[in-house]
Every structure is written in C-alpha cells, then in structure tokens.
Write an enzyme that holds these catalytic residues in place. Structure first.
Site, mmCIF file in Angstrom:
data_model
loop_
_atom_site.group_PDB
_atom_site.id
_atom_site.type_symbol
_atom_site.label_atom_id
_atom_site.label_comp_id
_atom_site.label_asym_id
_atom_site.label_seq_id
_atom_site.Cartn_x
_atom_site.Cartn_y
_atom_site.Cartn_z
ATOM 1 C CE LYS A 26 -1.621 -1.685 3.744
ATOM 2 N NZ LYS A 26 -2.344 -2.070 4.975
ATOM 3 C CB THR A 83 -5.665 8.072 7.163
ATOM 4 O OG1 THR A 83 -4.640 8.487 8.084
ATOM 5 C CG2 THR A 83 -5.760 9.062 6.022
ATOM 6 N N GLY A 127 -7.404 3.566 10.522
ATOM 7 C CA GLY A 127 -8.068 2.316 10.129
ATOM 8 C C GLY A 127 -8.160 2.070 8.629
ATOM 9 C CB THR A 128 -6.624 3.608 5.586
ATOM 10 O OG1 THR A 128 -5.351 3.706 6.213
ATOM 11 C CG2 THR A 128 -7.269 4.965 5.513
ATOM 12 N N GLY A 129 -5.948 0.709 6.694
ATOM 13 C CA GLY A 129 -5.403 -0.620 6.383
ATOM 14 C C GLY A 129 -6.404 -1.719 6.700
ATOM 15 C CB CYS A 130 -8.590 -2.302 9.676
ATOM 16 S SG CYS A 130 -7.342 -2.100 10.952
HETATM 17 N N1 LIG Z 1 -4.787 10.324 1.778
HETATM 18 C C1 LIG Z 1 -5.155 9.236 1.104
HETATM 19 N N2 LIG Z 1 -5.887 9.343 -0.028
HETATM 20 C C2 LIG Z 1 -6.279 8.272 -0.732
HETATM 21 N N3 LIG Z 1 -5.969 7.010 -0.376
HETATM 22 C C3 LIG Z 1 -5.233 6.825 0.741
HETATM 23 C C4 LIG Z 1 -4.780 7.905 1.546
HETATM 24 N N4 LIG Z 1 -4.071 7.406 2.597
HETATM 25 C C5 LIG Z 1 -4.097 6.063 2.459
HETATM 26 N N5 LIG Z 1 -4.778 5.718 1.329
HETATM 27 C C6 LIG Z 1 -5.054 4.373 0.843
HETATM 28 O O1 LIG Z 1 -5.611 3.633 1.929
HETATM 29 C C7 LIG Z 1 -5.190 2.265 1.848
HETATM 30 C C8 LIG Z 1 -4.468 1.887 3.122
HETATM 31 O O2 LIG Z 1 -3.139 2.341 3.009
HETATM 32 P P1 LIG Z 1 -2.187 2.768 4.198
HETATM 33 O O3 LIG Z 1 -0.824 2.803 3.607
HETATM 34 O O4 LIG Z 1 -2.733 3.996 4.828
HETATM 35 O O5 LIG Z 1 -2.389 1.519 5.162
HETATM 36 P P2 LIG Z 1 -1.989 1.330 6.672
HETATM 37 O O6 LIG Z 1 -0.824 2.188 7.011
HETATM 38 O O7 LIG Z 1 -1.853 -0.129 6.875
HETATM 39 O O8 LIG Z 1 -3.255 1.840 7.416
HETATM 40 P P3 LIG Z 1 -3.491 2.025 9.004
HETATM 41 O O9 LIG Z 1 -3.533 3.519 9.194
HETATM 42 O O10 LIG Z 1 -4.809 1.397 9.251
HETATM 43 O O11 LIG Z 1 -2.355 1.335 9.717
HETATM 44 C C9 LIG Z 1 -4.343 2.174 0.594
HETATM 45 O O12 LIG Z 1 -5.152 1.807 -0.500
HETATM 46 C C10 LIG Z 1 -3.822 3.597 0.417
HETATM 47 O O13 LIG Z 1 -3.430 3.876 -0.900
HETATM 48 C C1 LIG Z 2 -7.102 -3.140 16.841
HETATM 49 C C2 LIG Z 2 -6.322 -2.435 15.791
HETATM 50 N N1 LIG Z 2 -5.899 -3.128 14.710
HETATM 51 C C3 LIG Z 2 -5.187 -2.498 13.747
HETATM 52 C C4 LIG Z 2 -4.863 -1.157 13.863
HETATM 53 C C5 LIG Z 2 -4.035 -0.469 12.776
HETATM 54 O O1 LIG Z 2 -4.749 0.506 12.154
HETATM 55 C C6 LIG Z 2 -5.323 -0.477 15.002
HETATM 56 N N2 LIG Z 2 -5.060 0.849 15.195
HETATM 57 N N3 LIG Z 2 -6.048 -1.130 15.957
#
Ligand SMILES: Nc1ncnc2c1ncn2[C@@H]1O[C@H](COP(=O)(O)OP(=O)(O)OP(=O)(O)O)[C@@H](O)[C@H]1O
Ligand SMILES: Cc1ncc(CO)c(N)n1
Length: 259
Positions: free
Chosen positions: A173, A204, A206-209
């Site tokens: 990502k 942003t 929780g975007t990854g989840c």
């Molecule tokens: N500002 C943004 N605009 C558009 N898409 C975004 C933005 N930030 C993150 N994304 C998208 O959101 C998804 C999750 O990516 P990200 O790299 O933020 O994951 P993460 O770091 O695992 O998330 P988390 O914050 O939950 O740990 C990807 O598809 C990424 O391209």
């Molecule tokens: C419980 C949980 N899982 C994953 C993440 C990563 O976004 C978080 N902040 N909290």
C-alpha cells in the site's frame, strides 16, 4: 448470503480493528463474524492499552465459528503474540479455510505496540505464507524485504522479494509514500498498479483494516483477486472522500458512505 470472518483486535473508538472490519463487511452486504485476539484501549490520538484474549480463547472462538457458519473468506489483522499466531495458523489449517487475507499489523505508529516485537518472526514464517494475499504498508514491507522503500521502483523490488517466499499475492500500500496513493499488486508473477486519487483528508485511522476487509468481502462475493483489489481500492477512496471528521486526532473513515 456470503460470510466473512475477521480475526483481529478490538478498537473501542470504532475506527480500526474489528469494528472497522464489521462495518466494512456490512457495507459490502456480507455477513460479518469476529474472532477477537485482543482488546485495545485506543482512540484517534493513539493506543493506550492492550489486553490479550489468549491463544486458547482465540482457538475456542475459531472452533465456534468454523464448526457452525463456515466463512467464505477470512481477514486477519492484529495478532499480538507468538502463541496466538500459532493457534490461528493451526486452526486455519485444521478447517481448510479459504480466501485468506493477512494484513500484517506490525508497525505501530502511535503509542502501545499492537504486536509484541518477538512475534514478528512467527508472523512472517507461519501466518504470512498462509495468505492468498498479504497487504503490508510501506514500513511493514520494509521489515519484510529488509531494505528501505523510497520510491515506486523500490516498491516493485520489495513486492518481488516478499512475494518470492509466498504462494499468495502481495499488495504494497502506497498510502505512506506516493503523491497519489498508488498501491502495487504482485500477483502470479505480474505487477499491477492501482492508481488512487490522494484524498486531502488527515482522517486515515483504520485505512489498512478497512482495505483488507474490503478485499476479503470481495473475494467472498466471488470476484477474482485483481478485481477484488480494485473494488476495495474504490471503496476506501470513497470512504475517505466522504470527509468524516471525528475526534481530536486522525479520525475514522465513513464506512457507510455508500449505503
Ligand atoms: N490520503 C489518502 N488518499 C487516498 N488514499 C489513501 C490515503 N491514505 C491512504 N490511502 C489508501 O488507503 C489504503 C491503506 O493504506 P495505508 O498505507 O494507509 O495503510 P496502513 O498504514 O496499513 O493503514 P493504518 O492507518 O490502518 O495502519 C491504501 O489503499 C492507500 O493507498
Ligand atoms: C485493533 C487495531 N488493529 C489495527 C490497527 C491499525 O490501524 C489499530 N489501530 N487497531
């Protein structure tokens, strides 16, 4: 109705973890089930506490789910310790689970660690190889490939190195790197870019989840891997664009923007 299981940690503030997963799955009109690996005390400003459910209880929850309502896809998020990781892997094998999406929640950006540091090797050697797809962000991908990722060429090299040891696909990502938010899929020896519009939204959490649950939901609905990632990318962009602004820190997305 298709059924999807999340195995992850609870986020009491509702933006990440189990809560984000269930909202995402519900927005995809699939039936959501949850095996909770840990409770976290967190909000939009950081993670303040973690209480593990324990490996045995995680195993018991998995038995209850798999023996009764067999999931069409499984998403795995926060797994905090070695014993829990080993239990999850053993149960996934025992029940021959399908469509496994592993989001390696390894690198904590704010506050308490979501995974004990000594559990990283077990996650890498035991759980990641079981994934039909794994979805590291840039810092997680750096841990997995062993070098720094500074640009899109590095992303490609990293995807290849990480994918070499896995039978499943790798989605790196680009949320933390690219100007546009482009993600890279390495699937069946081929690269595919998912070009994303970068949304000017600091919220942003929780975007990854959310992305990994959206992929699992699409796989459960019967879409192939490439289409599932594209649909999930469209969903996350929509949820970010909705512009929800809650809490003092990096707030949650609107998971229900499309309902
Ligand atoms: N500002 C943004 N605009 C558009 N898409 C975004 C933005 N930030 C993150 N994304 C998208 O959101 C998804 C999750 O990516 P990200 O790299 O933020 O994951 P993460 O770091 O695992 O998330 P988390 O914050 O939950 O740990 C990807 O598809 C990424 O391209
Ligand atoms: C419980 C949980 N899982 C994953 C993440 C990563 O976004 C978080 N902040 N909290």
């Amino acid at each position: 109705m298709k059924k999807v299981l999340t195995i992850a940690g609870s986020d009491c503030s509702g933006g990440a973890g189990i809560q984000a997963d269930i909202k995402t799955m519900t927005a995809h009109k699939v039936y959501a089930m949850s095996v909770i690996t840990a409770l976290t005390a967190q909000n939009t400003t950081g993670v303040y506490g973690v209480l593990d459910a324990g490996a045995d209880f995680v195993g018991q929850q998995m038995d209850c789910v798999f023996k009764d309502i067999f999931p069409d896809a499984v998403k795995i998020g926060m797994v905090s310790n070695i014993e829990t990781i080993q239990m999850i892997a053993a149960k996934l094998k025992e029940y021959n689970a399908k469509n496994i999406v592993v989001d390696p929640v390894m690198v904590s950006t704010s506050g308490c660690a979501l995974m004990q540091p000594d559990a990283m090797d077990t996650l890498i050697s035991v759980l990641l190889p079981m994934g039909d797809i794994i979805t590291p962000n840039i810092p997680e991908a750096e841990k997995l490939c062993g070098f720094e990722i500074k640009n899109v060429d590095d992303m490609k090299k990293a995807a290849e190195v990480i994918g070499r040891n896995l039978s499943g696909s790798v989605l790196i990502k680009g949320g933390h790197l690219t100007e546009t938010a482009d993600d890279l899929l390495y699937h069946d020896g081929e690269f595919m870019w998912y070009r994303g519009e970068r949304v000017n939204n600091p919220n942003t959490h929780g975007t990854g989840c959310t992305l990994s649950s959206a992929i699992a939901s699409n796989l459960a609905l019967g879409y192939d891997m490439k289409t599932s990632v594209q649909n999930a990318k469209n969903y996350i962009t929509g949820a970010l664009k909705d512009g929800l602004d809650l809490g003092e820190g990096s707030g949650p997305l609107n998971h229900c923007f499309n309902l």
